[in-house]
Design a protein around this motif. Sequence first.
Motif, PDB file in Angstrom:
ATOM      1  N   VAL A  48      92.435  46.194  19.885  1.00  0.00           N
ATOM      2  CA  VAL A  48      93.333  46.706  21.002  1.00  0.00           C
ATOM      3  C   VAL A  48      94.631  46.820  20.253  1.00  0.00           C
ATOM      4  O   VAL A  48      95.349  45.939  19.658  1.00  0.00           O
ATOM      5  CB  VAL A  48      93.224  45.576  22.214  1.00  0.00           C
ATOM      6  N   VAL A  65      96.437  51.322  24.613  1.00  0.00           N
ATOM      7  CA  VAL A  65      97.176  50.800  25.715  1.00  0.00           C
ATOM      8  C   VAL A  65      98.503  51.638  25.913  1.00  0.00           C
ATOM      9  O   VAL A  65      99.290  51.690  25.159  1.00  0.00           O
ATOM     10  CB  VAL A  65      97.443  49.336  25.896  1.00  0.00           C
ATOM     11  N   VAL A  72      94.082  53.457  27.943  1.00  0.00           N
ATOM     12  CA  VAL A  72      94.164  52.314  29.290  1.00  0.00           C
ATOM     13  C   VAL A  72      95.542  53.010  29.385  1.00  0.00           C
ATOM     14  O   VAL A  72      96.561  52.561  28.877  1.00  0.00           O
ATOM     15  CB  VAL A  72      93.934  50.771  28.885  1.00  0.00           C
ATOM     16  N   TYR A 101      98.040  42.726  31.047  1.00  0.00           N
ATOM     17  CA  TYR A 101      96.645  43.404  31.002  1.00  0.00           C
ATOM     18  C   TYR A 101      95.583  42.342  30.655  1.00  0.00           C
ATOM     19  O   TYR A 101      94.488  41.811  31.602  1.00  0.00           O
ATOM     20  CB  TYR A 101      96.120  44.859  30.403  1.00  0.00           C
ATOM     21  N   THR A 115      98.443  51.495  31.789  1.00  0.00           N
ATOM     22  CA  THR A 115      98.985  50.363  32.781  1.00  0.00           C
ATOM     23  C   THR A 115      99.601  50.797  34.029  1.00  0.00           C
ATOM     24  O   THR A 115     100.382  51.744  33.805  1.00  0.00           O
ATOM     25  CB  THR A 115      99.330  49.304  31.949  1.00  0.00           C
ATOM     26  N   GLY A 136      98.627  49.236  21.121  1.00  0.00           N
ATOM     27  CA  GLY A 136      99.383  49.962  21.910  1.00  0.00           C
ATOM     28  C   GLY A 136     100.983  49.668  21.485  1.00  0.00           C
ATOM     29  O   GLY A 136     101.409  49.230  20.808  1.00  0.00           O
ATOM     30  N   LYS A 174     100.033  45.502  27.275  1.00  0.00           N
ATOM     31  CA  LYS A 174      98.865  45.067  26.808  1.00  0.00           C
ATOM     32  C   LYS A 174      98.650  43.514  27.144  1.00  0.00           C
ATOM     33  O   LYS A 174      97.376  43.171  27.527  1.00  0.00           O
ATOM     34  CB  LYS A 174      98.958  45.411  25.296  1.00  0.00           C
ATOM     35  N   SER A 176     104.195  47.772  26.498  1.00  0.00           N
ATOM     36  CA  SER A 176     103.141  48.812  27.274  1.00  0.00           C
ATOM     37  C   SER A 176     102.333  47.911  28.271  1.00  0.00           C
ATOM     38  O   SER A 176     101.462  48.542  29.169  1.00  0.00           O
ATOM     39  CB  SER A 176     102.145  49.334  26.313  1.00  0.00           C
ATOM     40  N   ASP A 184      93.417  41.701  19.319  1.00  0.00           N
ATOM     41  CA  ASP A 184      94.700  41.932  19.785  1.00  0.00           C
ATOM     42  C   ASP A 184      95.907  42.113  18.742  1.00  0.00           C
ATOM     43  O   ASP A 184      96.288  41.099  18.207  1.00  0.00           O
ATOM     44  CB  ASP A 184      95.339  40.918  21.154  1.00  0.00           C
ATOM     45  N   ASP A 231     101.903  52.493  28.107  1.00  0.00           N
ATOM     46  CA  ASP A 231     102.850  52.027  29.356  1.00  0.00           C
ATOM     47  C   ASP A 231     102.757  53.087  30.472  1.00  0.00           C
ATOM     48  O   ASP A 231     103.441  54.214  30.359  1.00  0.00           O
ATOM     49  CB  ASP A 231     104.124  52.117  28.680  1.00  0.00           C
TER      50      ASP A 231
END
Length: 326
Positions: free
Chosen positions: A7, A116, A169, A18, A171, A9, A15, A13, A86, A118
Amino acid sequence: MKNNVTVIGFKNSGKTTYLAGMYTIMSAGRKNFSLVTKDPDLDLFLENLWDGICSGNFPLPSDKDEIFSFHLAHNYKPVCDFDWLDYPGGILADPNHPSREKLNTSIREAACLILVLDGDLFAIDATSEADYEAKLTQKLEFDSGLRKETKALTRLSAEGIVIPPICIVVTKCDKINFDYQAAVEKVLRESLKGVFEGNPLVMVSSVSFGEGIDHGAAPDPYCIEQPIAFAVLVILLKYLKALKISRTDNKEFVNKSRDIISRWWNSAKISAAENNIKELAGVSDKWSEDAYKLLELFPDKKKIYINGKEEKFKPYFRDIFCELGK
């Protein structure tokens, strides 16, 4: 084979928010699926993190990489174990980050990559969907963060790293006019054309926990389970493909040993191969059944992109799982 979900981002964002919200809500059960960490301390950490967010205390951007080992179940029956890797926000665009080499290895070994973005980047006032598309296209074209991230993905390919299936993704999608949600995916497809056309599987998922959660409002989750479901579908697909190869090899061995002499000479091996075929068929049926249940988490109109080509999500995966189950 590793069940790793990597993951990445931008900074800020959403992350971490989420992750905390998705985990807390899914650990209580969502649409017959539930998610738990294997480490009770991590469970408490994520629960407390989400409680803090709901009180207005958002976490500071993380500067370290973390691993969360998850177990996904359906009606309390096991579906899949996987590791959520992550990484700090903006790491992909920072070649000098201490964890950059670790990230490269993680992407190389990952079953799925989650990128991810934003949702604030997509929150644009517009007079129509066409106006929104034009404004968002221009905004993404000149966004330095997005440009650096996509350029970094290109560098990975230059280093011989094959990018795994990607879930993009977005968010905070509650900040985006609902009438423009489809336009988000359309613009991303054009703005990140290299990502879409250079990858065998890409899915876009806009997620939200609802408005005002940091001011005490009750969460109103929207599509938060989709990124997890996509990642697990990709993992099951990987295992079913390997299973198919093993079953085919065993069947070919049995078929080549049909004459009397071969069956006498290789009777033990033939018996073992026939047992393997039966056992593998049972495992294949279980994984296929789990995959079909995961597909029910997606709407019929959901799309998937195969090397840039748009397909309907559910029929695409159903056809593949049906073929692998034969």
